[in-house]
Design a protein around this motif. Structure first.
Motif, PDB file in Angstrom:
ATOM      1  N   LEU A  27     -26.316  36.991   5.478  1.00 33.19           N
ATOM      2  CA  LEU A  27     -25.476  35.255   6.097  1.00 33.19           C
ATOM      3  C   LEU A  27     -25.722  34.441   5.069  1.00 33.19           C
ATOM      4  O   LEU A  27     -26.856  34.450   4.290  1.00 33.19           O
ATOM      5  CB  LEU A  27     -26.680  35.214   7.319  1.00 33.19           C
ATOM      6  N   SER A  28     -24.876  33.776   5.246  1.00 34.03           N
ATOM      7  CA  SER A  28     -24.613  32.379   4.627  1.00 34.03           C
ATOM      8  C   SER A  28     -25.593  31.554   4.318  1.00 34.03           C
ATOM      9  O   SER A  28     -25.877  31.264   5.567  1.00 34.03           O
ATOM     10  CB  SER A  28     -22.722  31.866   4.539  1.00 34.03           C
ATOM     11  N   ALA A  29     -26.264  31.125   3.630  1.00 37.57           N
ATOM     12  CA  ALA A  29     -27.230  29.865   3.740  1.00 37.57           C
ATOM     13  C   ALA A  29     -26.781  28.946   4.815  1.00 37.57           C
ATOM     14  O   ALA A  29     -27.707  27.842   4.988  1.00 37.57           O
ATOM     15  CB  ALA A  29     -27.403  29.387   2.316  1.00 37.57           C
ATOM     16  N   GLY A  30     -25.579  28.327   5.015  1.00 40.70           N
ATOM     17  CA  GLY A  30     -24.676  27.263   5.740  1.00 40.70           C
ATOM     18  C   GLY A  30     -24.152  28.324   6.789  1.00 40.70           C
ATOM     19  O   GLY A  30     -24.610  27.271   8.125  1.00 40.70           O
ATOM     20  N   VAL A  49     -33.198  38.655   8.439  1.00 39.82           N
ATOM     21  CA  VAL A  49     -31.751  38.552   8.417  1.00 39.82           C
ATOM     22  C   VAL A  49     -31.655  38.271   6.112  1.00 39.82           C
ATOM     23  O   VAL A  49     -32.664  37.291   6.246  1.00 39.82           O
ATOM     24  CB  VAL A  49     -32.102  38.117   9.146  1.00 39.82           C
ATOM     25  N   PRO A  50     -30.955  38.932   5.921  1.00 42.01           N
ATOM     26  CA  PRO A  50     -30.917  38.574   3.988  1.00 42.01           C
ATOM     27  C   PRO A  50     -30.690  37.380   3.888  1.00 42.01           C
ATOM     28  O   PRO A  50     -28.968  36.974   5.233  1.00 42.01           O
ATOM     29  CB  PRO A  50     -30.941  39.928   3.889  1.00 42.01           C
ATOM     30  N   ILE A  51     -30.345  35.927   3.503  1.00 36.29           N
ATOM     31  CA  ILE A  51     -29.007  35.053   3.442  1.00 36.29           C
ATOM     32  C   ILE A  51     -28.900  35.333   1.853  1.00 36.29           C
ATOM     33  O   ILE A  51     -29.804  35.086   0.710  1.00 36.29           O
ATOM     34  CB  ILE A  51     -30.312  33.824   2.755  1.00 36.29           C
ATOM     35  N   GLU A  52     -27.442  34.913   1.905  1.00 37.96           N
ATOM     36  CA  GLU A  52     -27.180  34.536   0.635  1.00 37.96           C
ATOM     37  C   GLU A  52     -26.652  33.359   0.282  1.00 37.96           C
ATOM     38  O   GLU A  52     -26.072  32.267   1.176  1.00 37.96           O
ATOM     39  CB  GLU A  52     -26.367  35.223   0.552  1.00 37.96           C
ATOM     40  N   ARG A  53     -26.591  32.450  -1.241  1.00 43.39           N
ATOM     41  CA  ARG A  53     -25.578  31.494  -1.760  1.00 43.39           C
ATOM     42  C   ARG A  53     -24.731  31.862  -2.270  1.00 43.39           C
ATOM     43  O   ARG A  53     -25.200  32.235  -3.935  1.00 43.39           O
ATOM     44  CB  ARG A  53     -26.075  30.547  -1.041  1.00 43.39           C
ATOM     45  N   ASP A  54     -23.942  32.086  -2.488  1.00 40.12           N
ATOM     46  CA  ASP A  54     -22.809  31.692  -3.832  1.00 40.12           C
ATOM     47  C   ASP A  54     -22.499  33.069  -3.659  1.00 40.12           C
ATOM     48  O   ASP A  54     -22.465  33.654  -5.574  1.00 40.12           O
ATOM     49  CB  ASP A  54     -23.071  30.463  -4.621  1.00 40.12           C
ATOM     50  N   LYS A  80     -31.224  22.153   8.229  1.00 43.08           N
ATOM     51  CA  LYS A  80     -30.737  22.463   7.035  1.00 43.08           C
ATOM     52  C   LYS A  80     -30.461  23.969   6.745  1.00 43.08           C
ATOM     53  O   LYS A  80     -30.513  24.120   7.245  1.00 43.08           O
ATOM     54  CB  LYS A  80     -32.041  22.171   6.001  1.00 43.08           C
ATOM     55  N   ASP A  81     -29.731  23.533   5.979  1.00 44.98           N
ATOM     56  CA  ASP A  81     -29.412  25.513   5.855  1.00 44.98           C
ATOM     57  C   ASP A  81     -30.164  26.339   5.449  1.00 44.98           C
ATOM     58  O   ASP A  81     -31.657  26.134   5.439  1.00 44.98           O
ATOM     59  CB  ASP A  81     -28.713  25.124   4.025  1.00 44.98           C
ATOM     60  N   LEU A  82     -30.520  27.361   5.964  1.00 40.31           N
ATOM     61  CA  LEU A  82     -31.092  28.142   6.173  1.00 40.31           C
ATOM     62  C   LEU A  82     -31.716  28.738   4.860  1.00 40.31           C
ATOM     63  O   LEU A  82     -33.288  29.394   5.192  1.00 40.31           O
ATOM     64  CB  LEU A  82     -30.429  29.855   6.754  1.00 40.31           C
ATOM     65  N   ASP A  83     -31.265  29.008   3.533  1.00 43.01           N
ATOM     66  CA  ASP A  83     -31.853  28.831   2.355  1.00 43.01           C
ATOM     67  C   ASP A  83     -32.711  28.235   2.244  1.00 43.01           C
ATOM     68  O   ASP A  83     -34.294  28.800   1.567  1.00 43.01           O
ATOM     69  CB  ASP A  83     -30.916  29.073   1.173  1.00 43.01           C
ATOM     70  N   ALA A  84     -33.789  26.555   2.871  1.00 49.10           N
ATOM     71  CA  ALA A  84     -34.761  26.460   3.407  1.00 49.10           C
ATOM     72  C   ALA A  84     -35.752  26.885   3.785  1.00 49.10           C
ATOM     73  O   ALA A  84     -36.818  26.576   3.281  1.00 49.10           O
ATOM     74  CB  ALA A  84     -34.727  24.797   3.517  1.00 49.10           C
ATOM     75  N   TYR A  85     -35.254  27.530   4.766  1.00 45.52           N
ATOM     76  CA  TYR A  85     -36.225  28.939   5.264  1.00 45.52           C
ATOM     77  C   TYR A  85     -36.995  30.414   5.059  1.00 45.52           C
ATOM     78  O   TYR A  85     -37.639  30.939   5.018  1.00 45.52           O
ATOM     79  CB  TYR A  85     -36.211  29.063   6.350  1.00 45.52           C
TER      80      TYR A  85
END
Length: 389
Positions: A27-30, A49-54, A80-85
């Motif tokens: 999933l996108s970080a947003g 769930v895996p998180i990706e950005r760019d 916050k965006d999911l990449d913070a977690y």
């Protein structure tokens, strides 16, 4: 939301990471936490769930973290965006990497409550995720399958019907302590009116013991295929040389070898470090004398040459009974830790003299169960009962 690597063509062997990867789309970080949970609802067993950005997969977010965000209005507002977690992946691995190698490298560094997540790539592209716990469970499953197959092969070797003659009868009893073991037995004709009846106990259990017994099975298969007809001392020397040649120096084999010569009407006993061999010899007035043949030779494989200067000979007479047993019988313990012992073993084998040979496997099995109760065997048990008509 996801598919299994096995469902996309079974591209990988069971030994490779790709065979157990979860091909979960990142999933996108947003993304919103609520939407992520809706997607996770399709996979109730999925923990993260895996998180990706760019285009780069950063790690995973656990289900309980997402649930905590959704359940709190305050957290939803300030999400916050999911990449913070994100819990960062331990590292990226290739789908073609071998599971056991990754486990061997990383297991010591994983904390007790950390499942240890990995990003799995294939041909430079993201494929899915997998954790160390899944790898360990998979390796254990593969090992169980291997042991089961090895056990089937060993049972096949032991299930071959013994060569017999109308002048005598042979009965074997065998009970393994584990799926596979280090006891072996066989009877075969080795010349005109000559037979070899043998019991073996390998100094090694489980896989190492099973490998050694497979080698012994191959030796006896060659005896039969090539119509081997060697004398007793030559045969024992050959068995010793083969065991010494194919096994490491710390692996040896105790053996009780009975060489039957139906022309000379004698049995030559070679006790190579085995438990005492018992001979029940008919006497006058229907009495039975019990003689014991203790080891007169070292176990097979310890020395490069085997020389038997004092063979133990017993005349064959109607009613003669010979029996030998591996030390798993004497060493078995009851639930309180008491050994069955040699004295009790010999006395029990005396009582079997009046029993039908066909009943012996059942009688011995009952005695073993009665003694060990709820405890477990520590060693394999093998027994041979040889009777002359």
């Amino acid at each position: 939301m996801s598919t299994s690597a096995k469902d996309i063509g079974r591209l990988f062997s069971p030994l490779q990471i790709g065979s157990i990867v979860d091909c979960v789309e990142p999933l996108s970080a947003g993304s919103e936490a609520g939407w992520a949970l809706e997607l996770l609802a399709e996979r109730p067993e999925l923990e993260v769930v895996p998180i990706e950005r760019d285009g780069a997969v950063l790690g995973v977010v656990s289900r309980h973290v997402l649930e905590g965000i959704v359940e709190s209005a305050w957290k939803r507002f300030w999400q916050k965006d999911l990449d913070a977690y994100v819990v960062p992946a331990r590292r990226s691995v290739e789908a073609t990497d071998y599971v056991d190698r990754i486990v061997a490298v990383d297991l010591a560094d994983v904390e007790k409550d950390d499942p240890g997540w990995y990003i799995v790539n294939h041909r430079r592209a993201y494929l899915g995720i997998v954790n160390l716990r899944t790898m360990l469970e998979h390796l254990n499953h593969l090992r169980s399958l291997d042991l089961r197959r090895a056990g089937e092969m060993q049972k096949h070797l032991l299930s071959k019907k013994p060569d017999e003659d109308p002048r005598f009868r042979i009965c074997f009893y065998n009970r393994m302590a584990h799926e596979i073991g280090g006891d072996f037995y066989r009877s075969t004709q080795i010349g005109e009116d000559r037979w070899l009846v043998a019991c073996f106990d390998v100094a090694g259990k489980n896989i190492s013991g099973a490998l050694a017994t497979s080698a012994l099975g191959a030796i006896f298969a060659c005896f039969k295929l090539f119509a081997y007809a060697g004398e007793a001392q030559l045969t024992t020397g050959l068995l010793n040389a083969l065991v010494h040649e194919v096994n490491p120096g710390d692996v040896f084999v105790a053996a009780a070898l009975f060489y039957l010569d139906m022309k000379a009407m004698t049995v030559e006993i070679h006790n190579c470090g085995f438990s005492p061999v018992l001979a029940f010899i008919p006497q006058e007035n229907r009495k039975i004398a019990c003689k014991m043949a203790r080891p007169n030779l070292p176990p097979l494989g310890i020395e490069d040459r085997m020389v038997n200067d004092a063979p133990q000979l017993i005349p064959i007479t109607p009613g003669l009974r010979l029996t030998a047993y591996s030390d798993g019988l004497t060493d078995m313990t009851d639930p309180f830790g008491e050994r069955y012992g040699e004295e009790r073993t010999i006395e029990y084998l005396r009582t079997l003299h009046k029993s039908s040979q066909a009943d012996i496997p059942g009688l011995v099995g009952t005695e073993v169960d009665k003694w060990i109760g709820e405890s477990h065997l520590a060693d394999d048990i093998t027994l041979v009962d040889l009777r002359f008509l």
